[in-house]
Design a protein around this motif. Structure first.
Motif, PDB file in Angstrom:
ATOM      1  N   CYS A   1      29.917  37.638  37.655  1.00 29.39           N
ATOM      2  CA  CYS A   1      31.319  37.534  37.827  1.00 29.39           C
ATOM      3  C   CYS A   1      32.354  37.871  36.765  1.00 29.39           C
ATOM      4  O   CYS A   1      33.234  38.229  36.732  1.00 29.39           O
ATOM      5  CB  CYS A   1      31.483  36.044  38.240  1.00 29.39           C
ATOM      6  SG  CYS A   1      30.663  35.315  39.776  1.00 29.39           S
TER       7      CYS A   1
ATOM      8  N   THR B   1      36.104  34.848  47.059  1.00 32.32           N
ATOM      9  CA  THR B   1      35.480  35.655  46.139  1.00 32.32           C
ATOM     10  C   THR B   1      34.168  35.888  46.138  1.00 32.32           C
ATOM     11  O   THR B   1      33.250  34.603  45.717  1.00 32.32           O
ATOM     12  CB  THR B   1      35.916  35.561  44.717  1.00 32.32           C
ATOM     13  OG1 THR B   1      37.547  35.362  44.465  1.00 32.32           O
ATOM     14  CG2 THR B   1      35.319  36.477  43.718  1.00 32.32           C
TER      15      THR B   1
ATOM     16  N   ALA C   1      35.320  40.355  36.937  1.00 34.45           N
ATOM     17  CA  ALA C   1      36.541  39.826  36.564  1.00 34.45           C
ATOM     18  C   ALA C   1      37.286  40.793  35.682  1.00 34.45           C
ATOM     19  O   ALA C   1      38.264  41.338  35.832  1.00 34.45           O
ATOM     20  CB  ALA C   1      36.564  38.413  35.921  1.00 34.45           C
TER      21      ALA C   1
ATOM     22  N   TRP D   1      36.932  40.043  47.118  1.00 36.17           N
ATOM     23  CA  TRP D   1      37.387  39.936  45.782  1.00 36.17           C
ATOM     24  C   TRP D   1      38.826  39.334  45.589  1.00 36.17           C
ATOM     25  O   TRP D   1      39.766  40.011  45.632  1.00 36.17           O
ATOM     26  CB  TRP D   1      37.027  41.114  44.869  1.00 36.17           C
ATOM     27  CG  TRP D   1      37.293  40.637  43.355  1.00 36.17           C
ATOM     28  CD1 TRP D   1      38.401  40.819  42.603  1.00 36.17           C
ATOM     29  CD2 TRP D   1      36.299  40.115  42.347  1.00 36.17           C
ATOM     30  NE1 TRP D   1      38.271  40.216  41.264  1.00 36.17           N
ATOM     31  CE2 TRP D   1      37.000  39.846  41.259  1.00 36.17           C
ATOM     32  CE3 TRP D   1      35.005  39.642  42.625  1.00 36.17           C
ATOM     33  CZ2 TRP D   1      36.312  39.049  40.142  1.00 36.17           C
ATOM     34  CZ3 TRP D   1      34.423  39.063  41.370  1.00 36.17           C
ATOM     35  CH2 TRP D   1      35.146  38.743  40.388  1.00 36.17           C
ATOM     36  N   ASN D   2      38.921  38.196  45.313  1.00 37.90           N
ATOM     37  CA  ASN D   2      40.386  37.493  45.179  1.00 37.90           C
ATOM     38  C   ASN D   2      41.373  37.952  46.482  1.00 37.90           C
ATOM     39  O   ASN D   2      42.327  38.402  46.418  1.00 37.90           O
ATOM     40  CB  ASN D   2      41.150  38.112  44.088  1.00 37.90           C
ATOM     41  CG  ASN D   2      40.449  37.326  42.789  1.00 37.90           C
ATOM     42  OD1 ASN D   2      40.044  36.172  42.917  1.00 37.90           O
ATOM     43  ND2 ASN D   2      40.683  38.045  41.832  1.00 37.90           N
TER      44      ASN D   2
END
Length: 137
Positions: A73, A37, A77, A108-109
């Protein structure tokens, strides 16, 4: 050294390499889980072709080196990593046309992220992207 001895030595070397290769991805996957991430963010004054971009890296585990990494962040999220889904802040921006182009490239992830948007001013960009592109603070 006989042909048979060379063959055994080569086979042993190949087995050793195979063992290292199969052990390697497990360690690499652990490192990637922590580092998958991140976004490289840039803002360019004017249209994206004419200006000189300012940029920074945003990491979320742990947050840094972006000036407002923890806030950015958290907002990302909540939006599932989609900058366009971050709720706009309700602010008044002067109606002065001074375009800026915001870009984000990264992961991202584990999912690849690519974002590019030109806003009518830095104020509008900050209102719509909150802390993500606020790396000059």
């Amino acid at each position: 050294m006989t042909h048979l001895t060379r063959a055994k030595t080569a086979a042993a070397a190949l087995l050793a390499v195979a063992a290292l290769l199969t052990a390697g991805p497990a360690r690499a996957a652990t490192r990637e889980a922590r580092a998958d991430t991140w976004l490289y963010l840039t803002v360019t004054k004017g249209n994206a072709r004419a200006g000189i971009p300012r940029g920074t890296l945003l990491r979320c585990d742990p947050p840094g080196p972006h000036a407002r990494a923890a806030e950015a962040c958290a907002e990302l999220a909540a939006a599932g990593g989609d900058i366009g889904r971050i709720p706009a802040e309700n602010v008044f921006c002067p109606m002065i046309y001074a375009p800026v182009t915001a870009r984000a490239l990264g992961r991202w992830n584990g999912r690849t992220i690519g974002f590019r948007e030109t806003y009518t001013s830095a104020c509008v960009m900050r209102a719509r992207t909150r802390h993500v592109f606020a790396f000059d603070d």
